[in-house]
Design a protein around this motif. Structure first.
Motif, PDB file in Angstrom:
ATOM      1  N   TRP A  25      -0.433   1.445  -6.015  1.00  0.00           N
ATOM      2  CA  TRP A  25      -0.004   0.078  -6.219  1.00  0.00           C
ATOM      3  C   TRP A  25      -1.100  -0.639  -6.673  1.00  0.00           C
ATOM      4  O   TRP A  25      -1.012  -1.742  -7.254  1.00  0.00           O
TER       5      TRP A  25
ATOM      6  N   THR B  18       7.009  -3.720  -2.140  1.00  0.00           N
ATOM      7  CA  THR B  18       5.805  -3.639  -2.263  1.00  0.00           C
ATOM      8  C   THR B  18       4.907  -2.539  -1.658  1.00  0.00           C
ATOM      9  O   THR B  18       5.893  -1.444  -1.159  1.00  0.00           O
ATOM     10  N   ASP B  19       3.664  -2.227  -1.830  1.00  0.00           N
ATOM     11  CA  ASP B  19       2.766  -1.058  -1.481  1.00  0.00           C
ATOM     12  C   ASP B  19       3.450   0.174  -1.850  1.00  0.00           C
ATOM     13  O   ASP B  19       3.580   0.995  -0.965  1.00  0.00           O
TER      14      ASP B  19
END
Length: 219
Positions: free
Chosen positions: A205, A174-175
């Motif tokens: 993102w 993620t991110d």
């Protein structure tokens, strides 16, 4: 409804028609494979510097690819948890960065930076930085650039480009943010600590265009 959407993504794959805000979402790579991946197209044709940050969660004890930038020459960031090492590879150079804070089954922030002027690369794990080592003085160039997540080479390239499921990523990611300059220590620390930071100007993102190929979930 979210479960239905996730299943449709899993069965059909998906192409983001427009940038999507993936805040509070993650890609889950649930199995070893030499084909499943996420691809992201870049608009740039030259990069004289690069910073890559992401958060990853895995229980792998073997080497795996975290980030692959495909162009005339591939730029790869790999983790070698079995040897307590990270590595960058660009052209014929592959500096090794030793570390001792790999944590299995926990979220970790990983940032890598490189600058063509000095040729130096550096890795940051949970805000702790490595020594800087020489990678390359050659800018990254190409008429097309794309990022592959989950594989150590681009499955779309077909035969002649060896792939190995034993280097595929299994876990959550993620991110992801990518910049065309080197993050300073404050930027890397702010990212790690979820403080206010400047989002990536190459990949963001919160404004991400992507394609999912295979059994990968966005959830």
């Amino acid at each position: 409804m979210e479960l239905v959407c996730a299943l449709l993504l899993l069965m059909l794959g998906t192409s983001a028609a427009a940038p999507q805000d993936l805040s509070a979402k993650m890609f889950t790579f649930p199995q070893e494979t030499d084909t499943d991946h996420v691809s992201l197209r870049l608009k740039q044709r030259e990069l004289g510097a690069l910073s890559v940050c992401m958060r990853v969660f895995t229980d792998l004890r073997r080497p795996y690819a975290l980030f692959l930038l495909n162009t005339n020459t591939s730029f790869v960031i790999r983790n070698h948890p079995d040897l307590s090492q990270y590595s960058f590879k660009y052209g014929s150079e592959q500096p090794i960065f030793n570390y001792n804070n790999y944590i299995m089954n926990a979220w970790q922030s990983v940032c890598g930076t490189w600058d063509a002027v000095s040729g130096l690369a550096q890795i940051w794990i949970d805000g702790k930085y490595s020594s800087r080592k020489f990678l390359s003085n050659s800018p990254i160039t190409g008429n097309t650039m794309s990022v592959i997540l989950g594989q150590s080479s681009d499955p779309a390239l077909g035969k002649g480009h060896p792939r190995n499921r034993d280097s595929s990523f299994v876990g959550m990611l993620t991110d992801l943010h990518v910049w065309d300059y080197v993050l300073d220590p404050y930027g890397a620390q702010n990212y790690t600590l979820y403080r206010r930071f400047v989002h990536g100007n190459v990949l963001n993102w919160r404004q991400l265009e992507f394609e999912i190929h295979g059994r990968i979930l966005l959830e």
